[in-house]
Design a protein around this motif. Sequence first.
Motif, short mmCIF file in Angstrom:
data_model
loop_
_atom_site.label_atom_id
_atom_site.label_comp_id
_atom_site.label_asym_id
_atom_site.label_seq_id
_atom_site.Cartn_x
_atom_site.Cartn_y
_atom_site.Cartn_z
N CYS A 63 30.02 -0.68 19.99
CA CYS A 63 29.93 -1.50 18.69
C CYS A 63 31.17 -1.89 18.10
O CYS A 63 31.10 -2.61 17.20
N CYS A 111 25.06 -2.38 19.47
CA CYS A 111 23.57 -1.85 19.15
C CYS A 111 22.80 -2.38 18.00
O CYS A 111 21.51 -2.40 18.07
N GLY A 112 23.42 -2.87 16.96
CA GLY A 112 22.79 -3.76 16.10
C GLY A 112 21.92 -2.63 15.21
O GLY A 112 21.30 -3.00 14.37
N ASN A 113 22.16 -1.35 14.95
CA ASN A 113 21.59 -0.32 14.36
C ASN A 113 22.45 0.42 13.47
O ASN A 113 22.12 0.74 12.65
N CYS A 114 23.66 0.79 14.21
CA CYS A 114 24.55 1.83 13.48
C CYS A 114 25.10 1.29 12.34
O CYS A 114 25.10 0.28 12.07
N CYS A 163 27.57 -1.54 13.17
CA CYS A 163 26.84 -3.06 13.28
C CYS A 163 26.23 -3.54 11.90
O CYS A 163 26.37 -4.68 11.69
#
Length: 369
Positions: A118, A140-143, A146
């Motif tokens: 990330c 990841c696009g979630n943490c 990100c």
Amino acid sequence: MSKISLNLNVWAIATDPIYIGTGGYSIGRVDNTIVRDPITKIPKIPGTSFAGTWRYYIALYLQSLFKDQYRIKRSERIDVDKISDLFIDDINNRNEQGFSEIKEWVYYEGNRYAAIKCAGQDESPQDEYSEACTKDTGHCGNCIVCKGFGFSKKDHSWQGMLSFSDLNIALFPIYTRWGTKWISSGRILNEAGLLQEGDGFDEDNMIILNEGAYGPKEGWLNLGWLNLPYKTAKMNIDFNQINSLFNIKEKDICIVPDKLISQIINSSLEVRTSVSIDPITGAAKDGALFTSEAIPRATVFYGTVRIYDKSMFKGIEIKINDSYAKINDLPTVKQLTLALKSTAGFYETLGIGGMTTRGFGRLKVLLNN
Ligand SMILES: [Zn+2]
């Protein structure tokens, strides 16, 4: 679209020379030049470098807490509630913040997908974005990294919630016959918010020292190789914000005219000459002498980090390239603030910019609300 919800003031002091190169430009005798403001020509640390390193540090911090042995297999992901016992000792051993503060941002739900990937550039931006990321590559696009710094996937991009300004020089150390002084100018002190309302300093060709400074009330003082007339005046500079970072006194400040400061800084940068070594013979390569310039140690910088509250996007579906993506969960402004504060210490060891293996790049960074 989104409102600024928090402006954090950044103060930093270089504990090593700082080198952030431009790549490919030579000025005079210097081969490797550093980034400068295009208008004032004063060197600076660009916001992109500043944001990029901090992104890396937060990702690194999360990974150091999860550690390999505790890292949950991709198929079962981290149960955020269960990691507490695993790294509670670890956090207690780091004294920067209390456990509850670290827990507040580390337990952000999306962090269960966090990976070291990330940080840095996304290796697979062409992947599709999914809320329950299971891919081993790319962002990841979630943490919190990100969501905070932004990411971009084939069908979905998110601008992030953090914005980093450049770090500009507020106080620059310079050699004088009365020891080191830190120079600044009326404009810079104003922009950095160090001047009391209404105070202004811009003498045409004079430098100004504080009344309490060593030496006669007026005369000449050398700033590096430049000899300039000076006078003394009362200064009312507000150093409260930076005192915990660097205990500077008004008697060490020298205010120079706005039109001269760029010249003075540029004539006092650190310049180093090095040679490339031939890895086979261990001797210097022929014709491989090069010089690099750097911002010297003890330079003080200022800047801002803005955190945008985008909570109004939560639950909204946004159409991007014919597909819809839903913003499910976002870190809070407080979580982002805490994440930045717990990782600012990495600048003191890992540093910023180039030549960090040659003792360049370390900074002490302070974030103030
Ligand atoms: Zn991520």
